[in-house]
Structures are given as C-alpha cells and as structure tokens.
Design an enzyme around this catalytic site. Structure first.
Site, PDB file in Angstrom:
ATOM      1  N   ASN A   7       0.847  -1.193   0.000  1.00 49.74           N
ATOM      2  CA  ASN A   7       0.000   0.000   0.000  1.00 49.74           C
ATOM      3  C   ASN A   7       0.888   1.251   0.000  1.00 49.74           C
ATOM      4  O   ASN A   7       1.704   1.448   0.903  1.00 49.74           O
ATOM      5  CB  ASN A   7      -0.911  -0.032   1.239  1.00 49.74           C
ATOM      6  N   HIS A  10       0.882   6.255   1.879  1.00 52.70           N
ATOM      7  CA  HIS A  10       1.598   7.215   2.720  1.00 52.70           C
ATOM      8  C   HIS A  10       2.812   7.849   2.048  1.00 52.70           C
ATOM      9  O   HIS A  10       3.372   8.806   2.564  1.00 52.70           O
ATOM     10  CB  HIS A  10       1.916   6.602   4.084  1.00 52.70           C
ATOM     11  N   HIS A  43      -5.594   3.654  -1.809  1.00 51.77           N
ATOM     12  CA  HIS A  43      -6.944   4.013  -1.376  1.00 51.77           C
ATOM     13  C   HIS A  43      -7.232   5.415  -1.893  1.00 51.77           C
ATOM     14  O   HIS A  43      -6.593   6.375  -1.473  1.00 51.77           O
ATOM     15  CB  HIS A  43      -6.981   3.977   0.162  1.00 51.77           C
ATOM     16  N   ARG A  45      -9.343   8.119  -1.418  1.00 51.16           N
ATOM     17  CA  ARG A  45     -10.344   8.538  -0.426  1.00 51.16           C
ATOM     18  C   ARG A  45     -11.192   9.663  -0.987  1.00 51.16           C
ATOM     19  O   ARG A  45     -10.744  10.438  -1.837  1.00 51.16           O
ATOM     20  CB  ARG A  45      -9.649   8.986   0.859  1.00 51.16           C
ATOM     21  N   ARG A  49      -7.070  12.902   0.569  1.00 46.02           N
ATOM     22  CA  ARG A  49      -6.007  13.391   1.474  1.00 46.02           C
ATOM     23  C   ARG A  49      -4.623  12.903   1.081  1.00 46.02           C
ATOM     24  O   ARG A  49      -3.636  13.506   1.445  1.00 46.02           O
ATOM     25  CB  ARG A  49      -6.319  13.006   2.926  1.00 46.02           C
ATOM     26  N   GLU A  70      -8.514   0.329  -2.984  1.00 43.86           N
ATOM     27  CA  GLU A  70      -9.368   0.330  -1.796  1.00 43.86           C
ATOM     28  C   GLU A  70     -10.343   1.478  -1.956  1.00 43.86           C
ATOM     29  O   GLU A  70      -9.933   2.605  -2.259  1.00 43.86           O
ATOM     30  CB  GLU A  70      -8.541   0.561  -0.535  1.00 43.86           C
ATOM     31  N   THR A 100      -6.961   6.472   9.821  1.00 44.02           N
ATOM     32  CA  THR A 100      -6.827   5.408   8.835  1.00 44.02           C
ATOM     33  C   THR A 100      -8.116   4.606   8.901  1.00 44.02           C
ATOM     34  O   THR A 100      -8.974   4.882   9.740  1.00 44.02           O
ATOM     35  CB  THR A 100      -5.601   4.514   9.133  1.00 44.02           C
ATOM     36  N   THR A 101      -8.282   3.626   8.003  1.00 38.57           N
ATOM     37  CA  THR A 101      -9.514   2.845   8.005  1.00 38.57           C
ATOM     38  C   THR A 101      -9.654   2.142   9.356  1.00 38.57           C
ATOM     39  O   THR A 101      -8.765   1.420   9.772  1.00 38.57           O
ATOM     40  CB  THR A 101      -9.468   1.808   6.862  1.00 38.57           C
ATOM     41  N   GLU A 151     -11.003  -9.441   2.838  1.00 40.62           N
ATOM     42  CA  GLU A 151      -9.752  -9.058   3.495  1.00 40.62           C
ATOM     43  C   GLU A 151     -10.082  -8.898   4.961  1.00 40.62           C
ATOM     44  O   GLU A 151     -10.885  -8.038   5.344  1.00 40.62           O
ATOM     45  CB  GLU A 151      -9.182  -7.756   2.923  1.00 40.62           C
ATOM     46  N   HIS A 191      -4.025  -4.415   7.802  1.00 40.89           N
ATOM     47  CA  HIS A 191      -4.163  -3.309   8.755  1.00 40.89           C
ATOM     48  C   HIS A 191      -3.240  -3.501   9.958  1.00 40.89           C
ATOM     49  O   HIS A 191      -3.365  -4.466  10.695  1.00 40.89           O
ATOM     50  CB  HIS A 191      -5.598  -3.099   9.261  1.00 40.89           C
ATOM     51  N   GLY A 213       0.992  -1.279   4.377  1.00 41.47           N
ATOM     52  CA  GLY A 213       1.395   0.049   3.932  1.00 41.47           C
ATOM     53  C   GLY A 213       2.311   0.782   4.889  1.00 41.47           C
ATOM     54  O   GLY A 213       3.513   0.937   4.644  1.00 41.47           O
TER      55      GLY A 213
END
Ligand code: PXP
Length: 246
Positions: A7, A10, A43, A45, A49, A70, A100-101, A151, A191, A213
């Site tokens: 991931n 970041h 992801h 979003r 962001r 994602e 985060t998620t 997942e 995660h 990630g």
C-alpha cells in the site's frame, strides 16, 4: 505462498504535506515491483487526502502486477472505479475524521448497496474483496453479496495489548479463515501489520494475500523503498531455506 500487496498511500501523504510533486507514489510502485511486490494497493479517499485521481490513472497505466483499489461505496468513487478498472477493488468503510480505516465494512448493514456495487464492478471483470472484521456474519454476508474475496481486518491482532489478547486475536483470524475458505472465498488480511508482527499471521494456512502500507513506508525512509519491500516479502514468503529478517 501468500502474496504481498504494498500500500503506497503514505508516500502520497508525504507529498500532500507540502502539496508538491514529490515523493511520487508512482515511483514507489515501480520500486515495490522491483523489490518483489505481488501487488500495488492504494486508497482513493473521498477527501483525496493522499492519493489523487492522477495517481490512480498513472498507476493503472504503469503497474505490471495486481492493482488493488481500496474504495468506499460512495457513488462518485464507484463511477471512478468503473472507469479505472483496476484488477481488484477492496470495499472499505470510510469516515472523514479517521486517521486510517478503522475496522471493517459492515456488509450486513449495507448489504443492498454493497451487493449492487459488487455486481457493477464484477460485471466489468474486476475481483471484488470485502474488508471486514473476522466475524461469521460478515463473512457470510460477503459470500452472499457475491464477493470473490474477503480481506480480514487485523487491527485487533496488531494492537493487542498483551500476549493473551494477541493469541486470542490470532485464533479469531484462524477461525475466520476456515469459515471463509469453507464458503470458497479467497482470504486476504491487512491493517497494522509490521515487520515485528507479520510472521505468525503469514504462517496461517489459507491466507493468500497481505496488504501492508504504513510499516513499509516507515522503514523505507531508512533503507529505501525497494529494500523495505524486499524485507517484508521475505517475512511473508521466505525463500526456501532462508530465515527472513526481523
Ligand atoms: N488493507 C486495507 C483495506 C486498508 O484500508 C489499509 C489501510 O489503508 C491497509 C490494508 C494497510 O494498513 P497499514 O497501512 O496499517 O499497513
């Protein structure tokens, strides 16, 4: 052997901190592939962001391994995914105020909408995965909604405060893998996974993909992105006879 999805969100977070053009997550994806990543995950979003629309489009054109988007089930994002057509879409919950998620998508509660999104994206040839907590009713609802994969959210495992809770969370995941496999679902996990905590999970039979990630991006500051990916890959699927690194 389980696969590693890297991931790259970041990397974009660092770029967006200055609203400039570096570091480019597309470069990170190239480095990840060179380090042995089996997939690139990002992801997009709703608040943009970190990953931007341009990143998604360039990644679609350049990534040679599995591209995993994602995404929330918001209509704007679903339309974007239909046009982008990544290899895999992982449906996640999304709240603007979260760091985060947090936790999994409630596939039981949002079953109607989720089923519609799964059907729309599956009809365009994408693999659909549900990011859910390792709970029987969520797994059953995901199978029923037409997902090919789930997942499992590994937050409880990753953030366990002591060895007992850690063991419990690992057992919960093991059991969820069995339940999901019995429903012919592919099982992924992600995660909060790090170089320190990933090994016991990598040993769980039936888990076929890890999406990681933050920990990889954090290590890359010191060892470079390619090497950070290489080290994680070694922990997840050590070459025969190798011990991996810690
Ligand atoms: N899998 C999913 C579905 C996620 O939403 C995230 C966080 O973006 C990850 C994996 C990666 O989590 P982490 O950055 O903690 O490795």
């Amino acid at each position: 052997m389980p696969k590693l999805g890297v991931n790259i969100d970041h990397v974009a977070t660092v770029r967006q901190a200055r609203r400039t053009d570096e570091p480019d997550p597309v470069w990170a994806a190239v480095e990840a592939e060179l380090g042995g990543a089996d997939g690139i995950t990002f992801h997009l979003r709703e608040d943009r962001r970190h990953i931007q629309d341009r990143d998604a489009r360039v990644l679609r054109q350049t990534v040679g391994v599995k591209l995993n988007l994602e995404m929330a089930i918001a209509e704007e994002i679903v339309v974007f995914a239909e046009e982008l057509a990544p290899d895999q879409c992982t449906l996640v919950p999304e709240r603007r105020e979260e760091l985060t998620t947090e936790g999994g998508l409630d596939v039981v509660r949002f079953h109607g909408r989720v089923k519609e999104v799964v059907s729309r994206l599956t009809s365009r040839g994408m693999i659909l995965s549900a990011f859910i907590e390792p709970l029987d009713d969520q797994i059953r609802a995901s199978a029923d909604a037409g997902f090919q994969a789930v997942e499992l959210w590994t937050g409880r495992y990753a953030h366990a405060p002591n060895a007992r809770e850690h063991g419990r969370a690992l057992d919960e995941i093991r059991r969820a893998v069995e339940v999901a496999r019995s429903m012919r679902l592919e099982v992924h996990a992600g995660h909060g996974l790090t170089y320190r905590n990933v090994r016991p999970l990598a040993a769980v039979a039936g888990l076929s993909e890890f999406n990681i990630g933050h920990s990889i991006v954090a290590r890359s500051v010191f060892v470079g992105f390619r090497e950070a990916v290489r080290e994680m890959k070694r922990l997840i699927s050590p070459p025969r006879g190798a011990e991996g690194v810690e």
